[in-house]
Design an enzyme around this catalytic site. Structure first.
Site, PDB file in Angstrom:
ATOM      1  CE1 TYR A   2      -3.788  -2.313   0.134  1.00 14.35           C
ATOM      2  CE2 TYR A   2      -2.765  -3.250   2.103  1.00 14.35           C
ATOM      3  CZ  TYR A   2      -3.719  -3.309   1.097  1.00 14.35           C
ATOM      4  OH  TYR A   2      -4.607  -4.364   1.057  1.00 14.35           O
ATOM      5  CG  HIS A  60      -9.108  -0.284  -5.209  1.00  8.42           C
ATOM      6  ND1 HIS A  60      -9.695  -0.340  -3.961  1.00  8.42           N
ATOM      7  CD2 HIS A  60     -10.122  -0.322  -6.114  1.00  8.42           C
ATOM      8  CE1 HIS A  60     -11.003  -0.427  -4.113  1.00  8.42           C
ATOM      9  NE2 HIS A  60     -11.290  -0.409  -5.398  1.00  8.42           N
TER      10      HIS A  60
END
Ligand code: DQA
Length: 142
Positions: free
Chosen positions: A22, A99
């Protein structure tokens, strides 16, 4: 143009949570970056985050009140929360789905998005840059 950026569950621990997947930016750093990009695009952005699904639904409802478009990353809710899909459908404004990770190339369960068919723009796997692309897309719809 007013745009809400709504980050969902577990995105508060960005930077500490699987940075290899991430990224290393904290949520605060990501939001500062988003505000800078928004200023360049002459957009008036509000960033919000919650770990509570009902609160996310209420944030969507709030957006119906005067926001022109939304950038959404609902986190894991993306894959199963029909309540969030319904809320965003109710808002009825242009939507961009972001995302950080490439959800299309991870576990099977991440490949499904309840937002399919609802979003005007979708970007996955580009990290923070995905938010810039989403804002740029929405800015050119005005
Ligand atoms: C995520 C991807 C989701 O599958 C995951 O549950 C997240 C973050 C992303 O930004 O890559 O929490 O939405």
């Amino acid at each position: 143009m007013r745009i809400d950026v709504l980050n969902g569950v577990n995105l508060d621990v960005l930077g500490r949570r699987e940075p290899a997947v991430y990224g290393s930016l904290s949520l605060g750093e990501l939001e500062s970056q988003i505000y800078r990009w928004a200023a360049d695009l002459e957009c008036n952005v509000r960033c919000r985050q919650t770990n509570h699904e009902g609160e996310y639904v209420e944030m969507c409802h709030d957006a119906a009140d005067g926001v022109d478009a939304l950038v959404v990353n609902p986190g894991a809710w993306t894959h199963y929360s029909w309540a969030i899909r319904d809320a965003l459908e109710y808002v009825g404004r242009p939507l961009a789905e972001v995302h950080l990770s490439n959800v299309d190339d991870r576990e099977q369960w991440r490949r499904h998005s309840v937002l399919d068919g609802l979003v005007a723009f979708r970007v996955v796997g580009k990290g923070a840059e995905g938010y810039r692309e989403a804002l740029a897309f929405l800015a050119q719809t005005r």
